[in-house]
Design an enzyme around this catalytic site. Structure first.
Site, PDB file in Angstrom:
ATOM      1  N   ARG A 119      -4.334   3.240  17.359  1.00 18.64           N
ATOM      2  CA  ARG A 119      -4.935   2.618  16.088  1.00 18.64           C
ATOM      3  C   ARG A 119      -5.230   3.085  14.630  1.00 18.64           C
ATOM      4  O   ARG A 119      -4.077   4.617  14.949  1.00 18.64           O
ATOM      5  CB  ARG A 119      -6.623   2.521  16.694  1.00 18.64           C
ATOM      6  CG  ARG A 119      -7.285   2.063  15.963  1.00 18.64           C
ATOM      7  CD  ARG A 119      -7.080   0.066  16.265  1.00 18.64           C
ATOM      8  NE  ARG A 119      -7.855  -0.628  16.117  1.00 18.64           N
ATOM      9  CZ  ARG A 119      -8.177  -1.565  14.945  1.00 18.64           C
ATOM     10  NH1 ARG A 119      -7.580  -0.965  13.541  1.00 18.64           N
ATOM     11  NH2 ARG A 119      -9.086  -2.018  15.149  1.00 18.64           N
ATOM     12  N   LYS A 120      -5.675   3.311  13.849  1.00 19.21           N
ATOM     13  CA  LYS A 120      -5.715   3.444  12.756  1.00 19.21           C
ATOM     14  C   LYS A 120      -6.208   4.527  13.136  1.00 19.21           C
ATOM     15  O   LYS A 120      -7.155   5.341  13.796  1.00 19.21           O
ATOM     16  CB  LYS A 120      -6.050   2.658  11.487  1.00 19.21           C
ATOM     17  CG  LYS A 120      -7.595   2.404  11.584  1.00 19.21           C
ATOM     18  CD  LYS A 120      -8.279   2.141  10.511  1.00 19.21           C
ATOM     19  CE  LYS A 120      -8.200   2.973   9.592  1.00 19.21           C
ATOM     20  NZ  LYS A 120      -8.937   2.230   7.970  1.00 19.21           N
ATOM     21  N   ARG A 135       1.012  -1.197  -0.129  1.00 18.28           N
ATOM     22  CA  ARG A 135      -0.035   0.145  -0.166  1.00 18.28           C
ATOM     23  C   ARG A 135       0.624   1.496  -0.023  1.00 18.28           C
ATOM     24  O   ARG A 135       1.305   1.339   0.625  1.00 18.28           O
ATOM     25  CB  ARG A 135      -1.488  -0.185   1.463  1.00 18.28           C
ATOM     26  CG  ARG A 135      -2.114   1.352   0.981  1.00 18.28           C
ATOM     27  CD  ARG A 135      -2.772   1.467   2.872  1.00 18.28           C
ATOM     28  NE  ARG A 135      -4.087   0.212   2.536  1.00 18.28           N
ATOM     29  CZ  ARG A 135      -4.507  -0.226   3.689  1.00 18.28           C
ATOM     30  NH1 ARG A 135      -4.348   0.155   4.940  1.00 18.28           N
ATOM     31  NH2 ARG A 135      -5.016  -0.492   3.809  1.00 18.28           N
ATOM     32  N   GLY A 163     -16.415  -5.934   1.976  1.00 24.45           N
ATOM     33  CA  GLY A 163     -16.677  -7.642   1.772  1.00 24.45           C
ATOM     34  C   GLY A 163     -16.589  -7.961   3.607  1.00 24.45           C
ATOM     35  O   GLY A 163     -17.173  -9.839   3.725  1.00 24.45           O
ATOM     36  N   CYS A 216     -14.430  -0.837   4.811  1.00 22.82           N
ATOM     37  CA  CYS A 216     -13.625  -0.466   3.852  1.00 22.82           C
ATOM     38  C   CYS A 216     -13.901  -0.067   2.543  1.00 22.82           C
ATOM     39  O   CYS A 216     -13.547   1.375   1.698  1.00 22.82           O
ATOM     40  CB  CYS A 216     -12.552  -1.631   3.100  1.00 22.82           C
ATOM     41  SG  CYS A 216     -11.316  -2.348   4.962  1.00 22.82           S
ATOM     42  N   GLY A 217     -15.573  -0.043   1.629  1.00 20.76           N
ATOM     43  CA  GLY A 217     -15.998  -0.227   1.245  1.00 20.76           C
ATOM     44  C   GLY A 217     -17.154   1.436   0.859  1.00 20.76           C
ATOM     45  O   GLY A 217     -18.187   1.660   0.059  1.00 20.76           O
TER      46      GLY A 217
HETATM   47 FE1  SRM Z   1      -9.484  -1.177   4.800  1.00 23.46          FE
HETATM   48  C1  SRM Z   1      -8.483  -3.180   7.251  1.00 23.46           C
HETATM   49  C2  SRM Z   1      -8.597  -2.666   2.742  1.00 23.46           C
HETATM   50  C3  SRM Z   1     -10.637   1.587   3.485  1.00 23.46           C
HETATM   51  C4  SRM Z   1     -12.057   0.618   7.698  1.00 23.46           C
HETATM   52  N1  SRM Z   1      -8.274  -2.597   5.014  1.00 23.46           N
HETATM   53  C5  SRM Z   1      -8.031  -3.226   6.078  1.00 23.46           C
HETATM   54  C6  SRM Z   1      -7.234  -4.254   5.692  1.00 23.46           C
HETATM   55  C7  SRM Z   1      -6.066  -4.198   5.792  1.00 23.46           C
HETATM   56  C8  SRM Z   1      -7.540  -5.635   6.166  1.00 23.46           C
HETATM   57  C9  SRM Z   1      -6.425  -6.383   5.938  1.00 23.46           C
HETATM   58  O1  SRM Z   1      -5.101  -6.870   6.633  1.00 23.46           O
HETATM   59  O2  SRM Z   1      -6.737  -7.961   4.808  1.00 23.46           O
HETATM   60  C10 SRM Z   1      -8.088  -4.642   3.712  1.00 23.46           C
HETATM   61  C11 SRM Z   1      -6.347  -4.380   3.020  1.00 23.46           C
HETATM   62  C12 SRM Z   1      -7.135  -5.795   1.930  1.00 23.46           C
HETATM   63  C13 SRM Z   1      -6.570  -5.639   1.312  1.00 23.46           C
HETATM   64  O3  SRM Z   1      -6.010  -6.934   0.390  1.00 23.46           O
HETATM   65  O4  SRM Z   1      -6.655  -4.665  -0.089  1.00 23.46           O
HETATM   66  C14 SRM Z   1      -8.206  -3.005   3.999  1.00 23.46           C
HETATM   67  N2  SRM Z   1      -9.411  -0.639   3.083  1.00 23.46           N
HETATM   68  C15 SRM Z   1      -8.699  -1.082   2.466  1.00 23.46           C
HETATM   69  C16 SRM Z   1      -9.004  -0.699   1.139  1.00 23.46           C
HETATM   70  C17 SRM Z   1      -7.531  -0.926   0.151  1.00 23.46           C
HETATM   71  C18 SRM Z   1     -10.554  -0.566   0.298  1.00 23.46           C
HETATM   72  C19 SRM Z   1     -10.376  -0.967  -0.920  1.00 23.46           C
HETATM   73  O5  SRM Z   1     -10.677  -1.576  -2.059  1.00 23.46           O
HETATM   74  O6  SRM Z   1     -10.568   0.707  -1.605  1.00 23.46           O
HETATM   75  C20 SRM Z   1      -9.027   0.703   1.341  1.00 23.46           C
HETATM   76  C21 SRM Z   1      -7.595   1.565   1.679  1.00 23.46           C
HETATM   77  C22 SRM Z   1      -7.213   2.518   1.685  1.00 23.46           C
HETATM   78  C23 SRM Z   1      -5.965   3.432   1.968  1.00 23.46           C
HETATM   79  O7  SRM Z   1      -5.839   3.931   0.921  1.00 23.46           O
HETATM   80  O8  SRM Z   1      -5.588   3.385   3.371  1.00 23.46           O
HETATM   81  C24 SRM Z   1      -9.405   1.173   2.715  1.00 23.46           C
HETATM   82  N3  SRM Z   1     -10.350   0.399   5.118  1.00 23.46           N
HETATM   83  C25 SRM Z   1     -11.119   2.282   4.666  1.00 23.46           C
HETATM   84  C26 SRM Z   1     -11.774   2.905   5.051  1.00 23.46           C
HETATM   85  C27 SRM Z   1     -12.611   4.008   4.188  1.00 23.46           C
HETATM   86  C28 SRM Z   1     -11.622   5.009   4.380  1.00 23.46           C
HETATM   87  O9  SRM Z   1     -10.814   5.265   5.246  1.00 23.46           O
HETATM   88  O10 SRM Z   1     -12.530   6.062   4.058  1.00 23.46           O
HETATM   89  C29 SRM Z   1     -12.164   2.188   6.198  1.00 23.46           C
HETATM   90  C30 SRM Z   1     -13.564   2.315   7.033  1.00 23.46           C
HETATM   91  C31 SRM Z   1     -13.187   3.920   7.562  1.00 23.46           C
HETATM   92  C32 SRM Z   1     -12.862   3.907   8.576  1.00 23.46           C
HETATM   93  O11 SRM Z   1     -11.357   3.160   8.985  1.00 23.46           O
HETATM   94  O12 SRM Z   1     -12.812   4.890   9.548  1.00 23.46           O
HETATM   95  C33 SRM Z   1     -11.895   1.241   6.629  1.00 23.46           C
HETATM   96  N4  SRM Z   1     -10.113  -1.020   7.154  1.00 23.46           N
HETATM   97  C34 SRM Z   1     -10.446  -0.785   8.250  1.00 23.46           C
HETATM   98  C35 SRM Z   1     -11.098  -1.694   9.502  1.00 23.46           C
HETATM   99  C36 SRM Z   1     -11.905  -1.076  10.819  1.00 23.46           C
HETATM  100  C37 SRM Z   1     -11.522  -0.523  11.696  1.00 23.46           C
HETATM  101  C38 SRM Z   1     -11.593  -0.278  12.620  1.00 23.46           C
HETATM  102  O13 SRM Z   1     -11.785   0.521  13.363  1.00 23.46           O
HETATM  103  O14 SRM Z   1     -12.107  -1.713  13.259  1.00 23.46           O
HETATM  104  C39 SRM Z   1     -10.459  -2.560   8.765  1.00 23.46           C
HETATM  105  C40 SRM Z   1      -9.637  -3.631  10.219  1.00 23.46           C
HETATM  106  C41 SRM Z   1      -8.820  -3.327  11.057  1.00 23.46           C
HETATM  107  O15 SRM Z   1      -8.059  -1.796  11.008  1.00 23.46           O
HETATM  108  O16 SRM Z   1      -8.328  -3.439  12.447  1.00 23.46           O
HETATM  109  C42 SRM Z   1      -9.322  -2.115   7.816  1.00 23.46           C
HETATM  110 FE1  SF4 Z   2     -13.333  -6.465   5.436  1.00 19.16          FE
HETATM  111 FE2  SF4 Z   2     -12.149  -4.385   4.568  1.00 19.16          FE
HETATM  112 FE3  SF4 Z   2     -11.342  -6.882   3.907  1.00 19.16          FE
HETATM  113 FE4  SF4 Z   2     -13.559  -6.111   2.243  1.00 19.16          FE
HETATM  114  S1  SF4 Z   2     -10.991  -4.589   2.491  1.00 19.16           S
HETATM  115  S2  SF4 Z   2     -13.456  -7.546   2.994  1.00 19.16           S
HETATM  116  S3  SF4 Z   2     -14.326  -4.999   4.113  1.00 19.16           S
HETATM  117  S4  SF4 Z   2     -11.334  -6.125   5.774  1.00 19.16           S
END
Ligand code: SRM
Ligand code: SF4
Length: 542
Positions: free
Chosen positions: A182-183, A68, A460, A465-466
């Protein structure tokens, strides 16, 4: 660190491993890991600490990592895009890239032995992936048409870059902010349509004019603050209202709330630093489900939080301006639009669910160079914008074969489709998303006619994240039961409003099996969004 942060007995496992070795320490060990191979690595280094340099172990595809990047304001150059394309190209069918919902890009198929070479290539063209995962500040979003849009209120590009430089020590890594509870998400809106979804960020800056009164700005610490009385038009001064605490998580989703504070643009970096210091030193660290900034604000109340931020700033914050300037519906930037610079245009191309392959990336880089200024931008809808296309070249640009796949005028569902990674690469996923989303939209567009775009977001799992909560129709993966069998299904969200008066949608139906979803969506689109069955439309028009 203070209070909650230091009570070792209540630390969760993430806090414990961070205390043993900071994530950024991994930076000097990359050569060693490359020589060792992923199978021989310490598991915590491999599965967690590597995320501090943007490298994600994928349990779904072991040995093929995801990287990333950081893309401040979603902007990159054609040379940077070419380097990203070269990186994924070497992995053949395993290599691809995804534009993310934070105006960013992720690369797939990465082998650990290639990391030293990849980091060298990144360095040579000014790319960084540092601090893009785990307990760090994510990619900072800004207006995707900053500096192009005649109606913009503030060009967000430089501020976003300054914040990233402060947080990451100009991309080299900054241990001051590498161990947050946290993030953390930051966004700056520069236009009237809130293109960044400010309300879903932990900290966001929203354009707002303040009536001048001779009060003082807070200053960035290094130079003297600007008194209102010395500003060009002290009766109406531009700045930002600050909102805090927005986040989505599996257990709780909240829109950001007002901090009741207003800042001049030159004070934004200092405010980001102050807020992050407060979060770092006081944010709850016992339970990772309750560690985002809003949980600290809940515990303290927003007043106390504001006072702590002011104490880190060393100055009082001015109260929020009475109203902000978000008064437009949100634009998606797909299509061709005139820039504020005479004779220039920007083109927004639809990239279905953000997925790119090496040849696409080389081609996008080429188009940006030949027709534009070599600049490429990403949007939070996982699409791209190519700016600075001259009037004289526009007609030829529009004949480029790539625009048949990455359209400037896609179908009204395709246009607004967003999807997270899903089961193909993400081990949290409860369902497959991207391919299913594309197939579903194709089927619905084949059967229905639309008069307006309908924003459908797939995610998913409940991590969101979506961003299903910002969509007209949000689909969140779940497992459901039918005829005694467990199946992939979705919970349906509706009512998400973006742009002016943005608010979050809520869950309206639970556990629809994906195999039964198409007629359910068709019905929703007809009843709520004015879609018509193509057969019906034919009869009416004949
Ligand atoms: Fe996300 C975790 C993908 C935007 C909330 N997110 C993850 C992980 C890293 C989990 C993992 O290790 O597999 C996903 C990686 C999957 C992969 O292989 O791509 C992942 N998040 C994404 C992306 C790629 C979704 C997308 O297809 O666009 C986005 C990457 C953004 C970036 O460039 O940094 C992405 N994630 C978001 C958003 C949307 C936003 O930021 O507007 C959210 C909700 C907003 C927020 O964070 O408040 C989001 N992601 C989460 C969470 C829940 C956070 C929490 O506080 O519990 C997780 C799980 C965690 O962090 O424990 C997570
Ligand atoms: Fe769940 Fe984020 Fe993975 Fe999508 S990319 S399946 S919302 S953790």
């Amino acid at each position: 660190m203070t209070d909650t942060a230091t009570t070792t007995t209540s630390l969760n496992k993430f806090e414990k491993f961070k205390a043993q070795k900071d994530g950024l320490a991994i930076k000097s060990e990359i050569e060693k890991f490359a020589a060792l191979g992923w199978e021989a690595m310490d598991e915590i280094d491999r599965d967690h600490r590597l995320k501090w340099v943007g490298v994600f172990f994928r349990p779904v595809t072991p040995g093929k990592f995801m990287m990333r990047l950081r893309m401040p304001n979603g902007i990159l150059t054609s040379s940077q895009m070419s380097v990203l394309a070269q990186v994924v190209q070497r992995y053949g069918d395993d290599g691809c890239a995804d534009i993310t919902t934070r105006q960013n890009i992720q690369l797939r198929g990465i082998r650990i032995e290639d990391l030293p070479d990849i980091f060298n290539r990144f360095h040579a063209v000014g790319l960084t992936s540092v601090q893009s995962g785990m307990d760090n500040v994510r990619n900072i979003t800004g207006d995707p048409v900053a500096g192009l849009d005649a109606d913009e209120l503030y060009d967000t590009r430089e501020l976003v870059q300054q914040i990233q430089d402060m947080l990451t020590n100009k991309g080299e890594g900054n241990p001051e902010f590498s161990n947050l509870p946290r993030k953390f998400n930051i966004a700056i809106a520069g236009g009237r349509d809130n293109s960044v979804h400010a309300e879903i960020n932990d900290l966001a800056f929203v354009p707002a004019f303040k009536e001048g009164s001779g009060e003082w700005g807070v200053g960035s610490g290094e130079e003297s603050p600007t008194p209102y009385s010395l500003l060009p038009n002290p009766q109406k001064v531009f700045g930002f209202n600050i909102i805090v605490g927005g986040f989505f998580s599996a257990k709780r989703c909240e829109a950001a709330i007002p901090l009741n504070a207003w800042v001049l643009p030159e004070d934004v970096v200092a405010v980001c630093r102050a807020v992050l210091e407060v979060f770092r030193d006081h944010g709850p660290r016992a339970n990772r489900q309750k560690s985002r900034l809003m949980w600290l604000i809940d515990e303290w109340g927003v007043e106390k939080f504001r006072v702590e931020v002011e104490s880190r700033l060393g100055k009082s914050l001015l109260p929020a301006a009475a109203k902000d300037e978000i008064d437009w519906e949100k634009r998606d930037h797909t299509g061709v639009y005139k820039q504020k610079q005479p004779g220039l245009n920007y083109a927004g191309l639809n990239i279905p669910v953000g997925r790119l392959y090496a040849e696409d990336m080389f081609e996008i880089a080429r188009l940006a160079e030949v027709y534009g200024s070599g600049e490429i931008r990403f949007t939070v809808e996982q699409n791209i914008v190519i700016p600075n296309i001259s009037d004289s070249r526009l007609a030829t640009f529009l004949t480029e074969p790539l625009l048949e796949r990455f359209s400037i005028d896609p179908g009204l569902l395709t246009r607004s489709l967003v999807s997270c990674t899903g089961a193909q690469f993400c081990n949290f996923a409860l369902i497959e998303t991207k391919n299913r989303a594309l197939a579903m939209i194709k089927a619905l567009e084949a059967d229905l006619t639309f008069t307006n775009p309908v924003r459908i977001h797939w995610t998913g799992c409940p991590n969101s994240c979506g961003q299903p909560q910002v969509a007209d129709i949000g689909l969140m993966g779940t497992k459901t039961r039918k005829n005694g069998k467990t199946l992939e299904g979705v919970d349906i969200y509706m009512g998400g409003k973006v742009g002016k008066d943005a608010h979050l949608g809520t869950c309206v139906t639970k556990g629809i099996p994906c195999e039964d979803l198409q007629p359910v969506l068709q019905d929703l689109l007809i009843k709520n969004f004015g879609a018509k069955l193509k057969q019906e439309a034919l009869v009416i028009n004949s």
